[in-house]
Scaffold this motif. Structure first.
Motif, PDB file in Angstrom:
ATOM      1  N   ILE A 151      39.108  71.683   7.354  1.00 34.93           N
ATOM      2  CA  ILE A 151      39.661  72.726   8.217  1.00 34.93           C
ATOM      3  C   ILE A 151      41.091  72.330   8.534  1.00 34.93           C
ATOM      4  O   ILE A 151      41.343  71.238   9.043  1.00 34.93           O
ATOM      5  CB  ILE A 151      38.851  72.859   9.526  1.00 34.93           C
ATOM      6  N   VAL A 152      42.039  73.199   8.209  1.00 36.42           N
ATOM      7  CA  VAL A 152      43.448  72.884   8.452  1.00 36.42           C
ATOM      8  C   VAL A 152      43.972  73.697   9.632  1.00 36.42           C
ATOM      9  O   VAL A 152      43.483  74.795   9.921  1.00 36.42           O
ATOM     10  CB  VAL A 152      44.317  73.140   7.190  1.00 36.42           C
ATOM     11  N   PRO A 153      44.989  73.176  10.345  1.00 35.00           N
ATOM     12  CA  PRO A 153      45.533  73.853  11.525  1.00 35.00           C
ATOM     13  C   PRO A 153      46.510  74.955  11.147  1.00 35.00           C
ATOM     14  O   PRO A 153      47.722  74.747  11.101  1.00 35.00           O
ATOM     15  CB  PRO A 153      46.222  72.717  12.292  1.00 35.00           C
ATOM     16  N   ASP A 154      45.979  76.135  10.881  1.00 32.69           N
ATOM     17  CA  ASP A 154      46.813  77.266  10.479  1.00 32.69           C
ATOM     18  C   ASP A 154      47.593  77.822  11.669  1.00 32.69           C
ATOM     19  O   ASP A 154      48.807  77.937  11.639  1.00 32.69           O
ATOM     20  CB  ASP A 154      45.916  78.348   9.854  1.00 32.69           C
ATOM     21  N   GLY A 155      46.895  78.173  12.741  1.00 28.70           N
ATOM     22  CA  GLY A 155      47.543  78.814  13.885  1.00 28.70           C
ATOM     23  C   GLY A 155      48.345  77.859  14.743  1.00 28.70           C
ATOM     24  O   GLY A 155      47.965  76.700  14.947  1.00 28.70           O
ATOM     25  N   ALA A 156      49.471  78.364  15.282  1.00 32.41           N
ATOM     26  CA  ALA A 156      50.284  77.557  16.193  1.00 32.41           C
ATOM     27  C   ALA A 156      49.487  77.151  17.421  1.00 32.41           C
ATOM     28  O   ALA A 156      49.695  76.064  17.980  1.00 32.41           O
ATOM     29  CB  ALA A 156      51.528  78.349  16.604  1.00 32.41           C
ATOM     30  N   GLY A 157      48.543  77.996  17.825  1.00 28.29           N
ATOM     31  CA  GLY A 157      47.715  77.673  18.983  1.00 28.29           C
ATOM     32  C   GLY A 157      46.826  76.475  18.744  1.00 28.29           C
ATOM     33  O   GLY A 157      46.506  75.720  19.679  1.00 28.29           O
ATOM     34  N   VAL A 158      46.416  76.262  17.510  1.00 25.88           N
ATOM     35  CA  VAL A 158      45.597  75.097  17.168  1.00 25.88           C
ATOM     36  C   VAL A 158      46.447  73.827  17.268  1.00 25.88           C
ATOM     37  O   VAL A 158      45.988  72.797  17.763  1.00 25.88           O
ATOM     38  CB  VAL A 158      44.990  75.249  15.763  1.00 25.88           C
ATOM     39  N   VAL A 159      47.683  73.918  16.793  1.00 23.54           N
ATOM     40  CA  VAL A 159      48.608  72.781  16.921  1.00 23.54           C
ATOM     41  C   VAL A 159      48.836  72.459  18.397  1.00 23.54           C
ATOM     42  O   VAL A 159      48.804  71.294  18.809  1.00 23.54           O
ATOM     43  CB  VAL A 159      49.954  73.099  16.230  1.00 23.54           C
TER      44      VAL A 159
END
Length: 255
Positions: free
Chosen positions: A74-82
């Motif tokens: 699972i990769v951090p696509d959304g800025a909110g995930v970062v």
């Protein structure tokens, strides 16, 4: 440091836990290296490009959470995930946007002679996306194209067509609610090594829609650009403040 392990000797990947979802901490380059090993293994790997809306869907849907838990990466696509990773004090290297990851995989495929299959979106959209990708990456052979409008009764035929094509990369653009659960249910049958949900990427590649300007991406405002262009997305976007509240609450409970 938490880790997950990709199959068949593919190296361990450091992850950070965001509301129970294990998200890779790797940057783009290392992610592509990992997926090169995944292709070499020949075994199926589901890659989820996670954003806050998807994580909230996983918290509210057993099917979506199961897909998250069973995914190989699972990769951090959304800025909110970062942002959430930073809030929890276990940051990721950088945002790994699914749109960019698709292109980076195609670039690596140019070097290594990979094949690709595009599944999803409307017929004219996926056909135009395939044409443009083939022109941009001529050494990647696109071995199949299929629109995303099919029901359960057509699953077997669609899966068999993909299986016969034997793609290294399978990009899937289906309804947000069903995309990841569908991949999770059928990844063992599909015969592709890297299977990645790409959301609206075919729309952008085909020219149907435009991606946010780079400066807005850097300011983590891509979501705002998309909302301004498509106000109908507002109900779905309401998951963003709920995600932020849930992260803040979870962080407070650990302090």
């Amino acid at each position: 440091m938490s880790q997950i392990h990709l199959e068949d000797g593919v190296r361990q990947v450091p992850v950070t836990s965001i509301l129970g979802v294990n998200v890779s901490k790797l940057g783009m380059r290392d992610t592509v290296d990992v997926l090169e090993r995944a292709v070499a293994s020949g075994k199926p790997h589901q890659i989820i490009t996670a954003n806050p809306i998807m994580i909230m869907a996983a918290l509210e849907s057993e099917d979506n959470m199961r897909a998250m838990r069973e995914a190989e990466l699972i990769v951090p696509d959304g800025a909110g995930v970062v942002w959430a990773a930073e809030e929890f004090g276990d940051p990721v290297a950088e945002r790994v946007a699914g749109f960019d990851l698709l292109h980076e995989l195609m670039k690596r495929g140019e070097q290594l002679g990979w094949t690709a299959y595009l599944l999803g979106a409307a017929e004219e959209v996926v056909q135009e996306a395939a044409s443009r990708l083939q022109n941009q990456y001529p050494k990647v052979r696109i071995v199949g194209v299929r629109n995303g409008y099919f029901g359960e009764s057509e699953n077997a035929g669609v899966i068999e067509h993909i299986r016969q094509a034997k793609p290294d990369l399978l990009f899937v653009a289906r309804d947000a609610k069903t995309q990841e659960p569908w991949i999770a249910r059928h990844k063992q049958e599909l015969g592709a090594a890297v299977i990645m949900g790409v959301g609206g990427s075919f729309d952008v590649i085909s020219g149907k829609t435009k991606r946010a300007p780079v400066f807005m991406q850097k300011l983590r405002l891509e979501w705002f650009y998309r909302l301004a262009k498509e106000p109908s997305r507002l109900p779905r976007m309401m998951a963003l403040p709920r995600f932020m509240q849930t992260v803040k609450k979870a962080k407070k409970s650990t302090e």
